[in-house]
Scaffold this active site. Structure first.
Site, PDB file in Angstrom:
ATOM      1  N   CYS A   1      -3.236  15.787   3.470  1.00  0.00           N
ATOM      2  CA  CYS A   1      -3.081  16.603   4.687  1.00  0.00           C
ATOM      3  C   CYS A   1      -4.413  17.172   5.167  1.00  0.00           C
ATOM      4  CB  CYS A   1      -2.082  17.721   4.424  1.00  0.00           C
ATOM      5  SG  CYS A   1      -1.964  18.876   5.784  1.00  0.00           S
TER       6      CYS A   1
ATOM      7  N   GLY B   1       3.465   0.008  14.329  1.00  0.00           N
ATOM      8  CA  GLY B   1       4.258   1.193  13.975  1.00  0.00           C
ATOM      9  C   GLY B   1       3.994   2.320  14.959  1.00  0.00           C
TER      10      GLY B   1
ATOM     11  N   GLY C   1       5.502   5.541  14.744  1.00  0.00           N
ATOM     12  CA  GLY C   1       5.850   6.874  14.262  1.00  0.00           C
ATOM     13  C   GLY C   1       4.692   7.805  14.581  1.00  0.00           C
TER      14      GLY C   1
ATOM     15  N   GLU D   1       6.378  -1.908  17.869  1.00  0.00           N
ATOM     16  CA  GLU D   1       7.390  -1.115  17.152  1.00  0.00           C
ATOM     17  C   GLU D   1       8.615  -1.990  16.888  1.00  0.00           C
ATOM     18  OE1 GLU D   1       9.678   1.026  15.233  1.00  0.00           O
ATOM     19  OE2 GLU D   1       7.811   2.076  15.716  1.00  0.00           O
TER      20      GLU D   1
ATOM     21  N   ASP E   1       6.371  14.930  -0.165  1.00  0.00           N
ATOM     22  CA  ASP E   1       6.579  13.516   0.183  1.00  0.00           C
ATOM     23  C   ASP E   1       7.196  12.706  -0.948  1.00  0.00           C
ATOM     24  OD1 ASP E   1       5.516  14.095   2.617  1.00  0.00           O
ATOM     25  OD2 ASP E   1       3.704  12.883   2.401  1.00  0.00           O
TER      26      ASP E   1
ATOM     27  N   HIS F   1       5.999  35.840  31.645  1.00  0.00           N
ATOM     28  CA  HIS F   1       5.588  34.997  32.779  1.00  0.00           C
ATOM     29  C   HIS F   1       4.124  35.276  33.104  1.00  0.00           C
ATOM     30  CE1 HIS F   1       5.791  33.036  36.707  1.00  0.00           C
ATOM     31  NE2 HIS F   1       5.141  34.084  37.185  1.00  0.00           N
TER      32      HIS F   1
END
Length: 464
Positions: free
Chosen positions: A43, A180, A182, A203, A310, A443
């Site tokens: 990571c 791919g 993803g 893909e 993972d 806002h």
């Protein structure tokens, strides 16, 4: 070396492992962490963080090209790929060093080396200096995952790259094939396409970003095509013929095979868990397609052995790993944490435009038997988006018509990776449509679209 004893030994120092170690140490448990390569794992060093640094450079470059739209002038704009990569590596290095500091601060013993688990409660570490055996009442596996390699499409670092090669490229691709679509594939496609590579994405599924809501995928695809990307869906790269300085890809689409030449291929066809060499089979740990099978509390079924992140399966996201790490540390310390629910974890993709989502897609909610109310709001109806010059995007919300529960939220457009958190908190607090409608959004902000999308689901939208 003599055997040392700890309450907790964590194997792997990525976002799951190092967070688990810090939380365990905070809770008064004696803790060690074993890492074979880099503190911070993929990571920080080769994934989430350096890719965001690259994508930020591409975003600034893209904006410089649009200077005229903002009443500005920028002449002779260009880029130096080496300098872009150097900045990205610097960001990664700074954060990886920070993890070392956190380990010291929390008195976590760091063992740099390769770990295996020869028997229950024992960890064997091969270090540069030799072998160290430690015993642990609890062992947390956080070894992560690596890029999946398909036969015939293996990376060689020159013509065919994995994400690692793409982060530190040997050249700027001229004609790029990304296999791919993803998060990893589409982020690299976005980066190189913005810098001028002629980019094709293949893909195998029927749409890009296949885990996202179909409407969001379709919106994102239109933007990618507008930016010059070629998108081939329901297509498969059957083989790659590697020549001198070029690759011929055999792409099967619509029952026919066509050949196309590229100078660079990035393979991003998923990941496999790092389960080898740990001795898991001998311990009786169940594996399912390279992932460790666990219960909702990350327990492996072997006493005192946990698996997080993972290696424990989808969703393959750093923040899921970190949260599981905290949960397991608390469980070991005798506390009563809540299990991590996969459907409450947001996914963020930092392509241009950004994509973010949490919960169920509209199709999934219907498949689960919910009667749904769906709201949408386009960026073009939002003052801040127009002022930013980012009028392309949409927010979509999915509610349970019976209870008003927010089942899912899906967004595409500028800064949606930051906005999604509002809906994540909403789901965590079991917010209903009533609560969201009664919330006053500031806002002018992009977040007002989140309000309008909820209002739209109930026929009360104002600015559309």
């Amino acid at each position: 070396m003599s055997a040392k004893s700890f309450d907790v030994v964590v194997i792997g120092a990525g976002p799951g492992g190092y967070v688990a170690a810090i939380r365990a140490a905070q809770l008064g448990l004696s803790t060690a962490i074993v890492e074979r390569e880099h503190l911070g794992g993929i990571c920080l060093n080769w994934g989430c963080i350096p890719t965001k640094a690259l994508l930020r450079s591409a975003e600034v470059f893209h904006l410089m090209g649009r200077a005229k739209d903002f009443g500005l002038s920028a002449d002779k704009i260009g880029f130096d790929l080496k300098a872009v990569v150097k900045r990205s590596r610097g960001v990664a290095g700074q954060l990886s060093g920070g993890i070392g500091h956190l380990m010291k601060k929390n008195k976590v013993t760091v063992l740099m080396g390769e770990a295996s688990v020869p028997s229950k409660g024992k960890v064997h570490v091969k270090t540069a200096k030799g072998v160290e055996d430690v015993s642990a009442k609890n062992i947390i596996l956080a070894t992560g995952a690596r890029a999946r390699e398909l036969p015939g499409l293996e990376a060689d670092g020159d013509l065919v790259w994995t994400y690692k090669h793409a982060l530190d490229p040997v050249r700027m691709p001229k004609k790029l094939l990304v296999i791919g679509s993803g998060a990893i594939g589409i982020e690299f496609a976005s980066f190189y396409n913005t810098l001028g590579a002629d980019t094709t994405v293949v893909e195998v599924m029927d749409r890009v970003l296949p885990v996202e809501d179909a409407e969001i995928s379709s919106f994102a695809k239109k933007q990618f095509v507008k930016q010059g990307m070629k998108i081939m869906e329901k297509a498969m790269v059957k083989k790659l013929d590697r020549g001198k300085g070029k690759v011929t890809a055999h792409i099967e689409v619509g029952g026919k095979t066509e050949k196309q030449d590229f100078d660079t291929v990035i393979s991003a066809v998923g990941i496999v868990g790092n389960v080898e060499g740990l001795g898991l089979e001998a311990l009786g740990v169940k594996l399912d397609r390279t992932h460790v099978v666990t219960d909702e509390f990350c327990r492996t079924g072997v006493d005192g052995l946990y698996a997080i992140g993972d290696i424990a399966g989808a969703p393959w996201l750093a923040h899921k790993a970190s949260h599981e790490g905290v949960m397991v540390a608390e469980l070991i310390a005798g506390k009563h944490p809540h299990p991590v629910k996969p459907e409450s974890i947001a996914g963020c993709t930092y392509c241009h435009p950004q994509v973010a989502s949490v919960g169920y897609t509209e199709a999934k909610a219907k498949e689960l038997g919910f009667d749904v109310k769906v709201g949408r709001f386009p960026f073009i109806g939002n003052g801040k988006a127009i002022a930013l010059g980012e009028a392309e995007g949409m927010v979509k919300t999915v509610f349970d018509a019976k209870t008003g529960e927010l089942l899912g939220a899906h967004m595409v457009g500028a800064e949606v990776t930051e906005m999604i958190q509002g809906y994540v908190i909403g789901r965590q607090l079991e917010t209903t449509e009533e609560d969201l409608m009664n919330t006053v959004f500031p806002h002018p902000t992009l977040s007002e679209m989140m309000h309008e999308s909820v209002l739209d689901a109930y026929g009360r939208v104002i600015h559309m």
